[in-house]
Scaffold this motif. Structure first.
Motif, PDB file in Angstrom:
ATOM      1  N   TRP A 128       0.833  -1.192   0.000  1.00 37.98           N
ATOM      2  CA  TRP A 128       0.000   0.000   0.000  1.00 37.98           C
ATOM      3  C   TRP A 128       0.878   1.256   0.000  1.00 37.98           C
ATOM      4  CZ3 TRP A 128      -0.643   4.194   3.182  1.00 37.98           C
ATOM      5  CH2 TRP A 128      -1.777   4.976   2.969  1.00 37.98           C
TER       6      TRP A 128
ATOM      7  N   GLU B 197       2.512   1.877  -3.356  1.00 32.21           N
ATOM      8  CA  GLU B 197       1.541   2.436  -4.302  1.00 32.21           C
ATOM      9  C   GLU B 197       1.306   3.909  -4.021  1.00 32.21           C
ATOM     10  OE1 GLU B 197       0.178   1.157  -7.041  1.00 32.21           O
ATOM     11  OE2 GLU B 197       1.213  -0.740  -6.732  1.00 32.21           O
ATOM     12  N   ARG B 198       1.158   4.271  -2.757  1.00 29.77           N
ATOM     13  CA  ARG B 198       0.899   5.665  -2.390  1.00 29.77           C
ATOM     14  C   ARG B 198       2.088   6.571  -2.719  1.00 29.77           C
ATOM     15  NH1 ARG B 198      -3.882   7.390  -2.051  1.00 29.77           N
ATOM     16  NH2 ARG B 198      -3.359   8.884  -0.453  1.00 29.77           N
TER      17      ARG B 198
ATOM     18  N   GLY C 296       3.922   6.143  -5.252  1.00 31.84           N
ATOM     19  CA  GLY C 296       4.113   6.121  -6.698  1.00 31.84           C
ATOM     20  C   GLY C 296       5.202   5.169  -7.138  1.00 31.84           C
TER      21      GLY C 296
ATOM     22  N   HIS D 241      -1.321  -1.094 -16.620  1.00 33.08           N
ATOM     23  CA  HIS D 241      -1.880   0.070 -15.935  1.00 33.08           C
ATOM     24  C   HIS D 241      -1.937  -0.201 -14.431  1.00 33.08           C
ATOM     25  CE1 HIS D 241      -4.464   3.482 -15.095  1.00 33.08           C
ATOM     26  NE2 HIS D 241      -5.281   2.655 -14.470  1.00 33.08           N
TER      27      HIS D 241
ATOM     28  N   ASP E  49      -5.630   1.683  -8.708  1.00 32.28           N
ATOM     29  CA  ASP E  49      -5.873   2.632  -7.636  1.00 32.28           C
ATOM     30  C   ASP E  49      -6.520   1.824  -6.517  1.00 32.28           C
ATOM     31  OD1 ASP E  49      -6.703   4.504  -5.797  1.00 32.28           O
ATOM     32  OD2 ASP E  49      -7.703   5.792  -7.258  1.00 32.28           O
TER      33      ASP E  49
ATOM     34  N   THR F  98      -7.364   2.380  -3.626  1.00 26.89           N
ATOM     35  CA  THR F  98      -8.371   3.017  -2.780  1.00 26.89           C
ATOM     36  C   THR F  98      -9.754   2.952  -3.411  1.00 26.89           C
ATOM     37  OG1 THR F  98      -8.047   5.222  -3.734  1.00 26.89           O
ATOM     38  CG2 THR F  98      -6.661   4.633  -1.845  1.00 26.89           C
ATOM     39  N   ARG F  99      -9.825   2.784  -4.751  1.00 23.21           N
ATOM     40  CA  ARG F  99     -11.119   2.816  -5.443  1.00 23.21           C
ATOM     41  C   ARG F  99     -11.384   1.614  -6.335  1.00 23.21           C
ATOM     42  NH1 ARG F  99     -11.765   7.167  -9.046  1.00 23.21           N
ATOM     43  NH2 ARG F  99      -9.591   6.917  -9.537  1.00 23.21           N
ATOM     44  N   GLU F 100     -10.348   0.849  -6.688  1.00 24.20           N
ATOM     45  CA  GLU F 100     -10.517  -0.277  -7.613  1.00 24.20           C
ATOM     46  C   GLU F 100     -10.244  -1.592  -6.914  1.00 24.20           C
ATOM     47  OE1 GLU F 100      -8.707   0.244 -11.735  1.00 24.20           O
ATOM     48  OE2 GLU F 100      -7.551   1.659 -10.519  1.00 24.20           O
TER      49      GLU F 100
ATOM     50  N   HIS G  36      -3.499  -7.500  -8.496  1.00 31.74           N
ATOM     51  CA  HIS G  36      -2.490  -6.779  -7.728  1.00 31.74           C
ATOM     52  C   HIS G  36      -1.955  -7.725  -6.658  1.00 31.74           C
ATOM     53  CE1 HIS G  36      -0.416  -3.903  -5.224  1.00 31.74           C
ATOM     54  NE2 HIS G  36      -0.476  -3.063  -6.246  1.00 31.74           N
TER      55      HIS G  36
END
Length: 172
Positions: A39, A42-43, A45, A122, A125, A127-129, A151
């Motif tokens: 996590w 990812e945050r 980048g 790609h 995200d 937090t949303r996907e 993921h």
């Protein structure tokens, strides 16, 4: 020998360990240490497509697209890690497990000779996907390739066998 060991197992005293039972979940599910690491990457980048797992499944014969989509839905209904979001609030990141009814696997397809709109590289995200998406590459009337991209926060190399098997059984 294995036979002698098996005979001795029946004689072994009870280990005293309690049976595994389901426990009530806390209202806010924390991330495991491995999930925290992924996590955070990812945050920052740093993750991108680095922590995605693509799986290509060759499909032959007449394809039933509705059954395939139904099988994908069954897969995420059976495996809650595939329907978990990882949002953040003032207390930090946490797991939000969606119900099967709230979940739809992103599914992209293209006719013969065209590329699907989905890019397996790609980044997710988180937090949303949900951490899975599907792209269907149609090669001919009776040949297709289904590319699942997961993921690593929700799956690993050991997961691919059971997930592929569950998808195959659901499709059948």
């Amino acid at each position: 020998t294995p036979a002698a060991l098996a005979a001795r197992l029946d004689e072994a005293p009870d280990s005293g360990r309690p049976a595994l039972t389901a426990a009530e979940r806390p209202a806010r599910l924390p991330l495991s240490p491995a999930q925290q690491r992924l996590w955070l990457l990812e945050r920052m980048g740093e993750g991108g497509a680095t922590y995605t797992i693509p799986v290509a499944l060759r499909l032959t014969g007449t394809l039933d697209r509705a059954a395939l989509r139904g099988a994908l839905h069954d897969l995420v209904a059976r495996h809650e890690s595939l329907r978990t979001l990882f949002p953040e609030d003032a207390d930090g990141p946490y797991q939000r497990v969606l119900t099967a009814a709230e979940t739809d696997v992103p599914f992209h397809e293209a006719p013969v000779g065209e590329r699907p709109a989905a890019d397996p590289a790609h980044a997710f995200d988180l937090t949303r996907e949900i951490p899975i998406r599907a792209a269907l590459h149609t090669l001919s009337d009776h040949r297709s390739v289904l590319v699942l991209t997961l993921h690593h926060i929700a799956a690993d190399g050991w997961s691919m066998g059971p997930l592929s098997r569950d998808l195959s059984v659901a499709y059948a």
